[in-house]
Design an enzyme around this catalytic site. Structure first.
Site, mmCIF file in Angstrom:
data_model
loop_
_atom_site.group_PDB
_atom_site.id
_atom_site.type_symbol
_atom_site.label_atom_id
_atom_site.label_comp_id
_atom_site.label_asym_id
_atom_site.label_seq_id
_atom_site.Cartn_x
_atom_site.Cartn_y
_atom_site.Cartn_z
ATOM 1 N N ASN A 1 59.820 43.712 28.425
ATOM 2 C CA ASN A 1 60.457 44.095 29.678
ATOM 3 C C ASN A 1 61.913 43.645 29.678
ATOM 4 O O ASN A 1 62.186 42.452 29.760
ATOM 5 C CB ASN A 1 59.721 43.440 30.859
ATOM 6 C CG ASN A 1 59.445 44.424 31.973
ATOM 7 O OD1 ASN A 1 60.259 45.289 32.243
ATOM 8 N ND2 ASN A 1 58.301 44.280 32.614
ATOM 9 N N GLU B 1 57.271 54.380 38.412
ATOM 10 C CA GLU B 1 58.634 54.288 37.883
ATOM 11 C C GLU B 1 59.310 55.640 38.141
ATOM 12 O O GLU B 1 59.455 56.475 37.249
ATOM 13 C CB GLU B 1 58.594 53.925 36.404
ATOM 14 C CG GLU B 1 57.962 52.547 36.196
ATOM 15 C CD GLU B 1 57.646 52.232 34.744
ATOM 16 O OE1 GLU B 1 57.983 53.049 33.865
ATOM 17 O OE2 GLU B 1 57.047 51.174 34.490
ATOM 18 N N ARG C 1 103.470 62.893 22.916
ATOM 19 C CA ARG C 1 104.132 62.095 23.958
ATOM 20 C C ARG C 1 103.143 61.334 24.837
ATOM 21 O O ARG C 1 103.436 60.235 25.322
ATOM 22 C CB ARG C 1 104.988 63.043 24.801
ATOM 23 C CG ARG C 1 105.785 62.397 25.892
ATOM 24 C CD ARG C 1 106.875 63.323 26.457
ATOM 25 N NE ARG C 1 106.552 64.720 26.421
ATOM 26 C CZ ARG C 1 106.471 65.506 27.502
ATOM 27 N NH1 ARG C 1 106.643 64.990 28.709
ATOM 28 N NH2 ARG C 1 106.223 66.793 27.381
ATOM 29 N N TYR D 1 51.403 40.024 39.264
ATOM 30 C CA TYR D 1 51.650 41.149 38.381
ATOM 31 C C TYR D 1 51.935 40.681 36.957
ATOM 32 O O TYR D 1 52.741 39.796 36.710
ATOM 33 C CB TYR D 1 52.856 41.962 38.885
ATOM 34 C CG TYR D 1 53.235 43.112 37.966
ATOM 35 C CD1 TYR D 1 52.468 44.265 37.936
ATOM 36 C CD2 TYR D 1 54.326 43.009 37.113
ATOM 37 C CE1 TYR D 1 52.802 45.321 37.096
ATOM 38 C CE2 TYR D 1 54.671 44.061 36.260
ATOM 39 C CZ TYR D 1 53.904 45.205 36.258
ATOM 40 O OH TYR D 1 54.223 46.239 35.408
ATOM 41 N N PHE E 1 65.388 44.858 35.294
ATOM 42 C CA PHE E 1 65.252 45.543 34.010
ATOM 43 C C PHE E 1 65.873 46.938 34.024
ATOM 44 O O PHE E 1 65.991 47.585 32.984
ATOM 45 C CB PHE E 1 63.775 45.685 33.647
ATOM 46 C CG PHE E 1 62.951 46.221 34.789
ATOM 47 C CD1 PHE E 1 63.054 47.543 35.191
ATOM 48 C CD2 PHE E 1 62.094 45.388 35.490
ATOM 49 C CE1 PHE E 1 62.332 48.033 36.256
ATOM 50 C CE2 PHE E 1 61.364 45.876 36.566
ATOM 51 C CZ PHE E 1 61.478 47.203 36.946
ATOM 52 N N HIS F 1 52.180 50.512 24.251
ATOM 53 C CA HIS F 1 53.588 50.785 24.541
ATOM 54 C C HIS F 1 54.410 51.030 23.276
ATOM 55 O O HIS F 1 55.546 51.524 23.363
ATOM 56 C CB HIS F 1 54.186 49.638 25.353
ATOM 57 C CG HIS F 1 53.784 49.656 26.799
ATOM 58 N ND1 HIS F 1 52.475 49.746 27.215
ATOM 59 C CD2 HIS F 1 54.530 49.595 27.939
ATOM 60 C CE1 HIS F 1 52.423 49.738 28.529
ATOM 61 N NE2 HIS F 1 53.662 49.647 28.999
ATOM 62 N N TYR G 1 102.439 67.239 24.425
ATOM 63 C CA TYR G 1 101.616 66.221 25.090
ATOM 64 C C TYR G 1 100.805 65.384 24.108
ATOM 65 O O TYR G 1 100.632 64.183 24.287
ATOM 66 C CB TYR G 1 100.646 66.889 26.078
ATOM 67 C CG TYR G 1 101.246 67.339 27.377
ATOM 68 C CD1 TYR G 1 102.627 67.388 27.568
ATOM 69 C CD2 TYR G 1 100.428 67.739 28.427
ATOM 70 C CE1 TYR G 1 103.170 67.816 28.767
ATOM 71 C CE2 TYR G 1 100.958 68.167 29.629
ATOM 72 C CZ TYR G 1 102.330 68.209 29.794
ATOM 73 O OH TYR G 1 102.854 68.636 30.980
#
Length: 512
Positions: free
Chosen positions: A197, A417, A286, A54, A331, A84, A283
């Site tokens: 990646n 994915e 404190r 791959y 990844f 990409h 509050y």
């Protein structure tokens, strides 16, 4: 000039900050070059053997089963980067892009990516020549890491794409490389994939956010103490023995800070023995260390997560020393996305409780005899009324931003994915929450200083005197209304900068 050396064991958070926010130079150690050459030799052997691997001899994502002929594998890597680099929107800040590039160098330097040293040197050249790729804000799902943002960085190495100019405009990468005397690179098998990646973008933003949050949480103790002092609050809830019985480390640290900041104050002395004084403070006063302390403990967890990621191999596939090339899921940005969402929740609450103290300071029915909206001539003048409106609006925005991004997975790449982390979105919105927290603490700083000024002739604590001196330079004394936006901007600078804190620590000692 500081020089960061990238070793085969990686880099430190301080290295990332020095390069991202400073002007540190970057060098690659000789041992790092050797590790990359060894890893590359394994990839060259696999390519020569012809077996399918791959990213080396196949396509990507849903195209992982498509074989690529040897003569087209370099073309494959270049096509990968171009396709990409598909982000859109405004450019990411320079410091984020520089952190991302350095972290990609770190990833390659670990010797598990199978790339030539020339790639790492090319990225270092971008840093050392102050060439910042134009990386759009939208594009990453934290799926195979930060694919689109890293592709925009890698495209500049090829002499393509855009660079962020000094004036904020974009210029062509080819023009920027030529001006710096640099030449575009050609990619070999697997190298395009190795450049994009990984979790470098989200990790870079998380490391920057950790640095910001650590400072802001300390400043939250400062502004809380100043507000408590101005409202004639009690120091007794911050006594150390009250926090040893609930041993959360962050709570103890925050309480110790506030207690120390309230010492040596004539304002505090003025009511310490007053039996008519309130038995218990609200509050927001404190419980300040319980909230800020919980945020500190959250930050400690997030720092641990980021430290682990900084040691991690996040490429895919990875080249193992025994010659195997294995696919991984390292990844996936879930650890960083979860951490960023958690810290955003904590930071949002630190800001929310600060706004409650501001509202109390401005309300004549609860501020213990301070004038309405901290104006000596309320009615004609509105004082800090609308500054509190601004703070309330920011608190509301932070509540929306505190909704987790990391649960919002959407499938991509033809269902290859099918679960993504949204870690980029989580870390990006965390930075917005922290920027908003800066504004909220600025409003509290200004309000608390106004309150202390109005307690004159009583002398405040050393921290109060330092704050009055700093804020007084740009805000003056309480009086008629002024154009408030520039005052708030300078209060923001006082909160985000380090000089006011340093002046306070000269009298109190280092804050925890």
């Amino acid at each position: 000039m500081i020089t960061v050396i990238v070793e085969p064991t990686g880099i430190t958070p301080a290295d990332v900050l020095a390069v991202a926010r400073g002007h540190a130079r970057v060098e690659i150690a000789a041992a790092t070059v050797d590790a990359m050459r060894t890893s590359r030799a394994i990839v060259d052997g696999i390519e020569a053997s012809g077996r399918p691997v791959y990213g080396v001899s196949t396509g990507f994502g849903a195209l992982a089963n498509t074989a690529i002929a040897p003569e087209r594998r370099a073309e494959l890597q270049h096509a990968l980067i171009r396709s990409h680099a598909a982000g859109i929107g405004a450019p990411m800040p320079r410091e984020v892009v520089r952190a991302m590039i350095l972290l990609r160098v770190r990833s390659l330097a670990l010797g598990r990516s199978g790339v030539r040293p020339e790639l790492a040197h090319g990225l270092v050249d971008l840093l050392n020549h102050d060439i910042t790729p134009w990386v759009p804000e939208h594009g990453s799902l934290g799926a195979s890491g930060d694919l689109a943002p890293l592709a925009h960085c890698a495209l500049v190495l090829l002499g393509e794409g855009w660079v962020l100019g000094k004036d904020g405009m974009r210029i062509s990468a080819a023009e920027a490389l030529h001006a710096a005397g640099l030449s575009p690179l050609d990619l070999a098998a697997k190298e395009g994939l190795a450049l994009i990646n990984g979790t470098d973008g989200m990790l870079g933003m998380l490391l920057l956010a950790i640095d910001d949050a650590a400072h802001l949480f300390a400043m939250a103790d400062v502004t809380a103490a100043l507000a408590i002092e101005a409202m004639l609050g009690s120091e007794r809830p911050f006594l150390p023995e009250l926090h040893t019985i609930r041993p959360h480390p962050g709570q103890a640290a925050s309480a110790a800070n506030i207690y120390r900041l309230l010492q040596d104050s004539a304002v505090m002395d003025s009511h310490r023995d007053d039996l008519a004084h309130a038995v218990q403070d609200a509050y927001s006063m404190r419980c300040a260390p319980q909230v800020a302390g919980a945020a500190r403990d959250t930050l400690e967890f997030v720092t641990t997560v980021a430290g682990r990621e900084l040691l991690s191999v996040v490429d895919n596939p990875v080249v193992l020393p025994d010659g195997r090339v294995e696919s991984t899921g390292n990844f996936h940005g879930a650890p960083l996305g979860f951490a960023a969402d958690f810290l955003a929740i904590a930071a949002a609450e630190v800001g929310a409780i600060a706004e409650r103290r501001v509202d109390r300071l401005l309300d004549v029915t609860r501020s213990r005899e301070l004038p309405p909206f901290l104006s000596p001539d309320a009615g004609v003048n509105s004082g800090l009324m609308i500054a509190q409106y601004t703070a309330a609006g920011i608190v509301a925005e932070n509540r929306r931003l505190a909704a987790p991004a990391s649960v919002d997975s959407l499938p991509t790449s033809g269902m290859q994915e099918d679960h993504v982390s949204m870690g980029w979105a989580a870390t990006k919105k965390l930075r917005t929450v922290l920027d908003n927290l800066t504004s909220l603490l600025a409003v509290e700083l200004l309000s608390a200083v106004r309150g202390l000024q109005l307690r004159a002739p009583l002398t405040p604590s050393p921290a109060g005197r330092a704050a009055i001196a700093t804020v007084g330079e740009f805000a003056g004394e309480p009086g008629p209304d002024v154009f408030l936006a520039p005052v708030l901007e300078q209060a923001r600078a006082a909160v985000s900068g380090r000089s006011l804190r340093a002046e306070i620590e000269e009298s109190t000692g280092p804050l925890r």
